[in-house]
Design a protein around this motif. Sequence first.
Motif, PDB file in Angstrom:
ATOM      1  N   GLY A  98       0.789  -1.228   0.000  1.00 36.06           N
ATOM      2  CA  GLY A  98       0.000   0.000   0.000  1.00 36.06           C
ATOM      3  C   GLY A  98       0.817   1.272   0.000  1.00 36.06           C
ATOM      4  O   GLY A  98       0.264   2.359  -0.176  1.00 36.06           O
ATOM      5  N   GLN A  99       2.142   1.166   0.167  1.00 33.25           N
ATOM      6  CA  GLN A  99       2.990   2.353   0.214  1.00 33.25           C
ATOM      7  C   GLN A  99       3.433   2.761  -1.202  1.00 33.25           C
ATOM      8  O   GLN A  99       3.518   1.934  -2.109  1.00 33.25           O
ATOM      9  N   GLU A 100       3.732   4.059  -1.365  1.00 30.33           N
ATOM     10  CA  GLU A 100       4.261   4.547  -2.637  1.00 30.33           C
ATOM     11  C   GLU A 100       5.785   4.450  -2.601  1.00 30.33           C
ATOM     12  O   GLU A 100       6.418   4.838  -1.618  1.00 30.33           O
ATOM     13  N   VAL A 101       6.371   3.950  -3.679  1.00 29.49           N
ATOM     14  CA  VAL A 101       7.821   3.754  -3.746  1.00 29.49           C
ATOM     15  C   VAL A 101       8.345   4.359  -5.047  1.00 29.49           C
ATOM     16  O   VAL A 101       7.602   4.584  -5.995  1.00 29.49           O
ATOM     17  N   GLY A 102       9.649   4.619  -5.061  1.00 26.88           N
ATOM     18  CA  GLY A 102      10.324   5.069  -6.273  1.00 26.88           C
ATOM     19  C   GLY A 102      11.023   3.893  -6.931  1.00 26.88           C
ATOM     20  O   GLY A 102      11.647   3.078  -6.236  1.00 26.88           O
ATOM     21  N   VAL A 103      10.930   3.791  -8.242  1.00 23.01           N
ATOM     22  CA  VAL A 103      11.514   2.666  -8.968  1.00 23.01           C
ATOM     23  C   VAL A 103      12.548   3.206  -9.951  1.00 23.01           C
ATOM     24  O   VAL A 103      12.236   4.050 -10.795  1.00 23.01           O
ATOM     25  N   ARG A 104      13.776   2.718  -9.817  1.00 19.86           N
ATOM     26  CA  ARG A 104      14.863   3.098 -10.712  1.00 19.86           C
ATOM     27  C   ARG A 104      15.126   1.949 -11.674  1.00 19.86           C
ATOM     28  O   ARG A 104      15.416   0.820 -11.240  1.00 19.86           O
ATOM     29  N   CYS A 105      15.035   2.225 -12.981  1.00 26.13           N
ATOM     30  CA  CYS A 105      15.120   1.168 -13.994  1.00 26.13           C
ATOM     31  C   CYS A 105      16.327   1.385 -14.895  1.00 26.13           C
ATOM     32  O   CYS A 105      16.466   2.442 -15.513  1.00 26.13           O
ATOM     33  N   THR A 106      17.197   0.396 -14.981  1.00 31.04           N
ATOM     34  CA  THR A 106      18.262   0.370 -15.974  1.00 31.04           C
ATOM     35  C   THR A 106      18.011  -0.815 -16.898  1.00 31.04           C
ATOM     36  O   THR A 106      17.034  -1.553 -16.732  1.00 31.04           O
ATOM     37  N   GLN A 107      18.878  -1.022 -17.862  1.00 33.97           N
ATOM     38  CA  GLN A 107      18.701  -2.156 -18.768  1.00 33.97           C
ATOM     39  C   GLN A 107      18.872  -3.485 -18.047  1.00 33.97           C
ATOM     40  O   GLN A 107      18.315  -4.496 -18.479  1.00 33.97           O
ATOM     41  N   ARG A 108      19.597  -3.489 -16.950  1.00 30.21           N
ATOM     42  CA  ARG A 108      19.912  -4.749 -16.277  1.00 30.21           C
ATOM     43  C   ARG A 108      19.224  -4.921 -14.932  1.00 30.21           C
ATOM     44  O   ARG A 108      18.968  -6.034 -14.503  1.00 30.21           O
ATOM     45  N   VAL A 109      18.959  -3.816 -14.250  1.00 29.70           N
ATOM     46  CA  VAL A 109      18.550  -3.888 -12.850  1.00 29.70           C
ATOM     47  C   VAL A 109      17.315  -3.032 -12.606  1.00 29.70           C
ATOM     48  O   VAL A 109      17.154  -1.975 -13.204  1.00 29.70           O
ATOM     49  N   ILE A 110      16.458  -3.511 -11.698  1.00 33.58           N
ATOM     50  CA  ILE A 110      15.333  -2.736 -11.173  1.00 33.58           C
ATOM     51  C   ILE A 110      15.592  -2.527  -9.685  1.00 33.58           C
ATOM     52  O   ILE A 110      15.717  -3.492  -8.928  1.00 33.58           O
ATOM     53  N   GLU A 111      15.702  -1.249  -9.273  1.00 36.74           N
ATOM     54  CA  GLU A 111      15.914  -0.922  -7.860  1.00 36.74           C
ATOM     55  C   GLU A 111      14.690  -0.176  -7.343  1.00 36.74           C
ATOM     56  O   GLU A 111      14.129   0.677  -8.032  1.00 36.74           O
TER      57      GLU A 111
END
Length: 512
Positions: free
Chosen positions: A350-363
């Motif tokens: 239920g929480q809002e999060v930030g998603v960092r996307c590269t070609q190899r990794v999802i953080e």
Amino acid sequence: MHKIHEVLRLYHQSQMSERAIASSLMLSRATIGKIIRRADEAGITWPLPDDMTESQLERALFPRPQGRPKNCFEPNWNEIHMEMRKKGVTLQLLWMEYKEQHPDGYQHTQFCERYRLWKKSLQVTMRHEHRAGEKMFVDYAGPTARVIDPETGEIQEAQIFVATLGASSYTYVEAQWSQNLESFIQGHVHAFEFFGGVPKLLVPDNLKSGVNKSDRYEPTLNRTYFEMASYYGCAVLPARPRKPRDKAKVEAAVLLAERWILAVLRKRTFFSLDELNVAIRELVIRLNEKPFQKLEGSRKSLFEAVDKPALQPLRETPYEFATWRTARVNIDYHVAVQGTYYSVPYPLVGQEVGVRCTQRVIEIFHKGNRVASHVRGTAKGQFVTDSAHRPRSHQAHAEWTPSRLINWGNSIGPNTGILVSRILDSKRHPEQGYRSCLGLLSLSKQYSGQRLERAAEKALLANTISLASVKTMLKKGMEQLTLPLHIDNPTPMHSNVRGAAYYQSSKQNIVH
């Protein structure tokens, strides 16, 4: 002093007193008297010569001080100008060094005045002072370059990215397919590599790629652009809207790129972006080695003497392009990124999060802290789950549990309850079926419970255990149709055809 002509006219032609002239022109009596006295001393009489302008008249009555006699040693103002671009160097310091070598030379005031007069001769409009290694200006040229696809013959227009250093005007140019964020960031990384270092400030125009919201005082930067600048240890200072002098340096570089690169290549045909960039790189080298018209040296020599020693060192690993987005954690403790689902620690449901996307990794980040990192999935609908994120007890952590979902299905009807149970059992982890079950729940808000129960029955009979099949039946009203229970024509024998016994086990729990 633009009223000198009028003062002399009123005094000689109209015979007005100094007091009257002062009141008429809103000048002091002392100023009126000084103009009249200096005109007499200079031998200027009325009427004035027809070809004498106001500026000539002013210089005749109020000549600028010329300083010491010309037998003083004249500094090399070009060298002084180059030294002034170096960090920490001031005119005071340069004058002291000059006086040490030439004790009879100009005093400080005349030294500074002569330097300013010399600098004005370089350009009509005074520009901003640029310190060594301080700023890199970036922009895109207006004209594009054509590239022809060798297979289809299609013509594509390549965008021209331009970056230039403030102190030396050393310039980098490259062709890109678009002005999107990834190309914009890539242009910066390649420019840093070309310069062999990183400036302290990046000054972009207010491009949508790098600046989300342009504002004169507090522009909002794209998060990826901000991250890239932080990675290299520099800051971003976008040019102010409608302030062309803030980006005059790069506008001059863009103009040079258009004249000395794009114009030169206008008759050549290119069949790939790499081929175009090879040609551009050759012309960029020629442009940077081209001698200045009013200064000694070239952009390259000035860069090596001034900018290069002051640049910050490059990082060992180039910045890896990444995009940012926000997402809300579903009750299955996964977030969706382009159709693939990635797990986060269960308490963040239920929480809002930030998603960092590269070609190899999802953080995934929550309140600035990284809470999860996954190798990027390769298929839509795939669940990428870290077992450490799964809870020991759903009851202790979440409102929705498998048993609650099944009970909700049973409240609609027994077939809906069976369908929910089948959906949960079809997944490797029951939580991965939560989304489909919640989809059924949302359908109960659009359609009656009776229709949903009938659609669930038809899905079980047809062995199509999916939310999509139920949604299609309800949308087209297919749940109202009666399925034939007896078939007159027997099914032909074939090795790939399953018999009735195969499906008996899947139908035994269906309630009619």
